[in-house]
Design a protein around this motif. Structure first.
Motif, PDB file in Angstrom:
ATOM      1  N   TYR A  34       0.328  -1.114   0.295  1.00  0.00           N
ATOM      2  CA  TYR A  34      -0.422  -0.056   0.360  1.00  0.00           C
ATOM      3  C   TYR A  34       0.778   1.229   0.507  1.00  0.00           C
ATOM      4  O   TYR A  34       0.009   2.309  -0.258  1.00  0.00           O
ATOM      5  N   LYS A  39      -1.862   5.859  -4.780  1.00  0.00           N
ATOM      6  CA  LYS A  39      -3.024   6.984  -3.640  1.00  0.00           C
ATOM      7  C   LYS A  39      -1.708   7.061  -2.549  1.00  0.00           C
ATOM      8  O   LYS A  39      -1.633   7.981  -1.849  1.00  0.00           O
ATOM      9  N   THR A  48      -4.681   6.976   7.115  1.00  0.00           N
ATOM     10  CA  THR A  48      -5.401   6.331   5.451  1.00  0.00           C
ATOM     11  C   THR A  48      -5.152   4.986   5.009  1.00  0.00           C
ATOM     12  O   THR A  48      -5.600   4.600   5.100  1.00  0.00           O
ATOM     13  N   LYS A  51      -6.143   2.823   8.006  1.00  0.00           N
ATOM     14  CA  LYS A  51      -6.992   2.225   6.941  1.00  0.00           C
ATOM     15  C   LYS A  51      -7.118   0.646   6.554  1.00  0.00           C
ATOM     16  O   LYS A  51      -7.623  -0.544   5.816  1.00  0.00           O
ATOM     17  N   GLU A  52      -6.361   0.894   5.275  1.00  0.00           N
ATOM     18  CA  GLU A  52      -6.387   0.583   4.068  1.00  0.00           C
ATOM     19  C   GLU A  52      -5.759  -1.435   4.654  1.00  0.00           C
ATOM     20  O   GLU A  52      -5.913  -2.273   4.516  1.00  0.00           O
ATOM     21  N   ASN A  55      -8.192  -2.764   6.620  1.00  0.00           N
ATOM     22  CA  ASN A  55      -9.579  -3.137   5.115  1.00  0.00           C
ATOM     23  C   ASN A  55      -8.989  -4.300   5.003  1.00  0.00           C
ATOM     24  O   ASN A  55      -9.387  -5.589   4.608  1.00  0.00           O
ATOM     25  N   GLN A 412     -10.832   1.706  13.146  1.00  0.00           N
ATOM     26  CA  GLN A 412     -10.875   2.786  12.684  1.00  0.00           C
ATOM     27  C   GLN A 412     -11.690   4.085  12.946  1.00  0.00           C
ATOM     28  O   GLN A 412     -11.156   5.343  12.391  1.00  0.00           O
TER      29      GLN A 412
END
Length: 452
Positions: A34, A39, A48, A51-52, A55, A412
């Motif tokens: 990531y 991104k 962020t 959170k990725e 998930n 989150q």
């Protein structure tokens, strides 16, 4: 030599070192994946990124936890029919093949979603649900009732020591030892080799321990004639003797049908609640260590995981020493209180030294689950170990999957305000798990007075 071949400990140790290597490689590979996507390129948005990663693990853990539902009970049923190795070998084969999926992700930059297929394959071959139920059944089958709590905690000790060694080494291997320019390759290859060793050992060397069921003949004949469920122990003479000495002997459930089922239900409830509190906190702990203010490096992630595995050693010492004065229920209570206190401290950790203090307070937190399994095994027939343990493990896995999803979403949502919210919630649920086991102790006390 024949007795040595019945020991499950070499497989437990090898598989856990392999798992520690793989878990570190997966976590850091997911983070790197990531980080290098468009991104997150040239951005410092760590929340962020968190959170990725979160998930990803929500979906990954859902697949891992739910897919064994199709195979775990079938494998356990086969295992109880004198094919006990099935519950060990099939999950190990699944681990071996599924771990290979991470190599193309590292080497060829395949999408990280490939690991969802790895999780599905791992789950369909039984995953940890079948594997650990098989290990517990194996250990119970080869031990006496008097020594079973100690035997099961020894298995947990071996598991923890292996995890400690694997975690301690994994961070350094990830950073320093690389046979290619792709970080994590060495860890994955070492993990695969260790799983190959464990699978080979279980097939060609491991020998099923022999056991004897001490059920009286007249009781067996009576049960056969009435068609009564033989899953629960039917040794009234022994149970009566143990009830009369409940302050000094092992905890054995009264064998009068409905009460025995009530007690087992209470034990299941306590185990599930406690597992929810532990699983939820562990799921978000790795993410907690990656974010500020801790921001652990790969080496410190290894140290942090190793500190977690030290709990296996301290819990073993706790059972070994405290069992001289306290019996099963009190040991379970001590373990739950230890975890609750430590996880409340973890909620307010802001410096590295506080993390290790919280881990120290949780030194007895491993005691409850193996002790509950020990109590259960003392009150069921040996031919039902696999089925009962896998039902318990499935219950723990399903509740763990739901917990993982809920906790990750809570984490989150509270990330920016108070990232320790999940740990506070875990502490509260752990305290709630004291209720069923306390009811069990109270019921036993009442039955003891009635018996006398």
């Amino acid at each position: 030599m024949a007795q040595v071949r019945t020991w499950i400990e070499p497989i437990v140790a090898g598989a856990q070192i392999a798992s520690s290597f793989y878990d570190t490689a997966l976590l850091l590979s997911v983070k790197n994946y990531y980080n290098r996507t468009t991104k997150f390129l040239n951005t410092s948005d760590s929340d962020t990124l968190q959170k990725e990663i979160s998930n990803f693990y929500i979906i990954h853990n859902l697949i891992l936890g739910l897919s064994p539902l199709l195979s775990a009970y079938i494998l356990a049923n086969i295992g109880d029919r004198q094919r006990r190795k099935i519950t060990i070998c099939v999950p190990l084969l699944g681990y071996l093949i599924s771990r290979c999926f991470l190599l193309p992700v590292i080497f060829f930059n395949w999408p990280i979603e490939v690991m969802f297929g790895s999780a599905a394959l791992n789950g369909l071959t039984g995953w940890f649900t079948t594997y650990w139920a098989g290990v517990m059944a194996w250990a119970s089958q080869g031990s006496s009732k008097e020594k079973r709590s100690l035997k099961l905690i020894i298995i947990e000790l071996v598991y923890g020591l292996a995890g400690f060694v694997g975690s301690l080494a994994s961070g350094h291997i990830f950073v320093i030892v690389n046979i290619t320019n792709h970080q994590g390759t060495t860890l994955v290859i070492c993990s695969i080799v260790l799983y190959m060793f464990c699978l080979g050992y279980s097939i060609f060397i491991l020998k099923v321990p022999h056991y004897k069921i001490s059920q009286p003949k007249n009781t067996r004949a009576q049960n056969h004639g009435t068609g009564e469920d033989e899953t629960f122990s039917t040794e009234p003479a022994e149970s009566s003797r143990l009830l009369d000495n409940i302050g000094d002997g092992p905890l054995v459930i009264p064998t009068t049908g409905t009460p025995s089922r009530i007690f087992i239900a209470l034990l299941f409830t306590s185990a599930i609640l406690y597992n929810i509190s532990v699983a939820g906190s562990v799921d978000v702990l790795s993410l907690f260590l990656l974010k500020e203010p801790l921001s652990f490096s790969p080496e410190y992630i290894g140290y942090g995981n190793a500190a977690g595995y030290m709990i296996f050693i301290t819990s073993f010492l706790g059972v070994f020493i405290l069992s001289r004065w306290f019996r099963d229920v009190k040991l379970i209570l001590i373990g739950i209180i230890s975890f609750s206190a430590g996880i409340f401290i973890m909620a307010f950790v802001r410096w590295t030294f506080m993390y290790f203090i919280a881990r120290t307070v949780m030194m007895f937190s491993l005691i409850p689950l193996p002790t509950i399994r020990s109590v259960l095994s003392k009150n069921i027939q040996g031919s039902s170990y696999g089925k009962v343990f896998v039902v318990l493990q499935l219950s723990l896995a399903i509740s763990g999957v739901i917990t993982s999803t809920v906790y990750n979403k809570i984490y989150q949502a509270t990330l920016e305000r108070f990232s320790g919210t999940c740990f506070i919630l875990s502490g509260i649920i752990a305290i709630l798990s004291l209720i069923p086991i306390s009811v069990t102790a109270y019921k036993y006390s009442t039955l003891l007075q009635t018996s006398r």
